[in-house]
Write an enzyme that holds these catalytic residues in place. Structure first.
Site, PDB file in Angstrom:
ATOM      1  N   SER A  10     -17.138 -12.814  -7.848  1.00  0.00           N
ATOM      2  CA  SER A  10     -17.581 -12.895  -6.453  1.00  0.00           C
ATOM      3  C   SER A  10     -16.550 -12.441  -5.439  1.00  0.00           C
ATOM      4  O   SER A  10     -16.921 -12.014  -4.340  1.00  0.00           O
ATOM      5  CB  SER A  10     -18.015 -14.333  -6.135  1.00  0.00           C
ATOM      6  OG  SER A  10     -16.924 -15.230  -6.300  1.00  0.00           O
ATOM      7  N   HIS A  51     -24.203 -13.058  -9.435  1.00  0.00           N
ATOM      8  CA  HIS A  51     -24.176 -11.866  -8.590  1.00  0.00           C
ATOM      9  C   HIS A  51     -24.714 -10.624  -9.301  1.00  0.00           C
ATOM     10  O   HIS A  51     -24.723  -9.539  -8.714  1.00  0.00           O
ATOM     11  CB  HIS A  51     -22.752 -11.599  -8.100  1.00  0.00           C
ATOM     12  CG  HIS A  51     -22.252 -12.621  -7.127  1.00  0.00           C
ATOM     13  ND1 HIS A  51     -22.492 -12.536  -5.770  1.00  0.00           N
ATOM     14  CD2 HIS A  51     -21.541 -13.767  -7.325  1.00  0.00           C
ATOM     15  CE1 HIS A  51     -21.929 -13.576  -5.169  1.00  0.00           C
ATOM     16  NE2 HIS A  51     -21.354 -14.343  -6.088  1.00  0.00           N
ATOM     17  N   LYS A  97     -28.830 -15.483  -4.466  1.00  0.00           N
ATOM     18  CA  LYS A  97     -28.238 -14.175  -4.162  1.00  0.00           C
ATOM     19  C   LYS A  97     -29.377 -13.154  -4.013  1.00  0.00           C
ATOM     20  O   LYS A  97     -30.110 -13.185  -3.048  1.00  0.00           O
ATOM     21  CB  LYS A  97     -27.247 -13.770  -5.247  1.00  0.00           C
ATOM     22  CG  LYS A  97     -26.197 -14.819  -5.585  1.00  0.00           C
ATOM     23  CD  LYS A  97     -25.310 -15.147  -4.411  1.00  0.00           C
ATOM     24  CE  LYS A  97     -24.116 -16.001  -4.774  1.00  0.00           C
ATOM     25  NZ  LYS A  97     -24.320 -17.421  -4.916  1.00  0.00           N
TER      26      LYS A  97
END
Length: 390
Positions: free
Chosen positions: A180, A208, A237
């Protein structure tokens, strides 16, 4: 020293180090252009990678179920918090991730902590990448197993630690799929190869990567064509909603349902969120356009910043860290961006190592070329003002 006096002293030290933080108020829906603390800002700090958080299809799905089920789930999944929408979403995620079963958690953080605090036992060893997310770190701390840290995506170091722990009961390799803060992709194919050679299990947090990597957006597993033992993900996300999940075998999910404390004792997600998430997976499944546009935007920004002379980390992901280095200079850079109407906060220790303070840009499929050009022009001007680039 009184309680508040003691806390004030500690806060003063934080401020002196340039590490003080405060929240900002978002006053509009999650779009590239938002009103923040009363000011219009072009946002390059959102994890809404595919622009689904404000998609009308998700809003309509949530609204319909909201009227049917109400605003809350009323309890944990094992008491009153399990509805047909929780089951439908779990089945949808299993289909999407191509695993036997899935278990929903109320956040990705809780999913990581639940897995790592319940699976490894005393006598086991967890091998954790040094840049893993805080939720993985906290899960390791709660585990009864010992934890060894290997250098970031360093397969030689991982192998050395696997060799050194061969006498241990079990080994678990845990890694982010996409990191991240650095935007790097874990070499999952090489990790799986080492795990097979040294009889270790692999746990991947694909927060992610889900919806972003792989031909169909299935994440790092699809990107590398491998199947880890445990796949953890989040809905907050690219999916655009909220919640976490764990995918794997039927036995794994049954085990977690009975042993993961962050599942057993946590109020479940509202059914309306499950319905919106279900719709998001349907959209991702049937459309590649947004993902292709996202990667096009990423390439343009990264290439342009590098050509200007900036140090840019990361792989082909929506996370674009621009390394400034000095903490105070990074804060000044973020302030200058804000003055130009761009919201991209400074990232400082302890989130990242000392000397690596950065502007962590995140790009979405909804950013227009005009907005990206304005961002790049601003970086060029500010960089020259602060004598960072020529």
């Amino acid at each position: 020293m009184k309680f508040d006096g003691w806390l004030s002293y500690r806060l003063d030290k934080t401020k002196e180090a340039g590490l003080n933080r405060k929240v900002r108020t978002m006053e509009t829906a999650p779009l590239p252009l938002m009103t923040i603390d009363g000011e219009k800002q072009l946002v390059f700090a959102s994890n809404n990678y595919l622009g689904l958080a404000n998609d009308k299809r998700l809003v309509n799905a949530a609204e319909t179920v909201l009227h049917e089920f109400g605003v809350g789930s009323s309890g944990s999944r094992l008491i009153t918090g399990h509805t047909n929408w929780h089951q439908k979403l779990e089945d949808k995620i299993s289909q999407f991730k191509r695993t036997e079963e899935t278990l929903l958690f109320s956040s990705g953080y809780l999913a990581n902590v639940g897995v790592l605090s319940s699976l490894p036992e005393k006598g086991d060893v967890i091998l954790s990448d040094e840049l893993n997310h805080a939720s993985i770190i906290d899960g390791c701390r709660l585990s009864k197993a010992n934890t060894l840290i290997y250098n970031h995506v360093d397969m030689d170091d991982l192998e050395e630690k696997l060799k050194a722990t061969e006498s241990c009961q079990r080994r678990f390799i845990v890694t982010d799929g996409v990191f991240s803060m650095d935007g790097t992709i874990a070499p999952l194919d090489k990790i799986m190869s080492l795990a097979k050679r040294y009889h270790a299990f692999v746990i991947v947090d694909d927060a992610h990567a889900t919806g972003v990597l792989g031909e169909n957006g299935r994440g790092t597993s699809e990107y590398f064509g491998v199947y880890p033992d445990v796949i953890i993900g989040t809905l907050s996300k690219a999916i655009g909603t909220e919640g976490g999940f764990v995918c794997g075998s039927k036995v794994l999910i049954d085990f977690l349902l009975n042993h993961a404390r962050t599942f057993i004792f946590q109020t479940s997600l509202p059914p309306a969120i499950c319905a919106a998430s279900y719709t998001a997976f349907e959209i991702i499944k049937h459309s590649k356009d947004k993902r292709q546009l996202l990667h096009s935007n990423v390439k343009k920004i990264k290439t342009s910043l590098q050509e200007m002379g900036y140090t840019v980390k990361g792989d082909d992901t929506p996370i674009i860290p621009v390394i400034i280095g000095d903490t105070h200079k990074t804060v000044m850079f973020a302030k200058r961006l804000l003055e130009k109407g761009i919201y991209a906060p400074a990232i400082r220790p302890p989130t990242i190592p000392l000397g690596e303070s950065r502007i962590r840009l995140t790009v979405t499929a909804d950013h227009s070329l005009k907005e990206i050009d304005y961002l790049l022009k601003s970086f060029n001007l500010i960089g020259k003002e602060l004598n960072m680039i020529k």
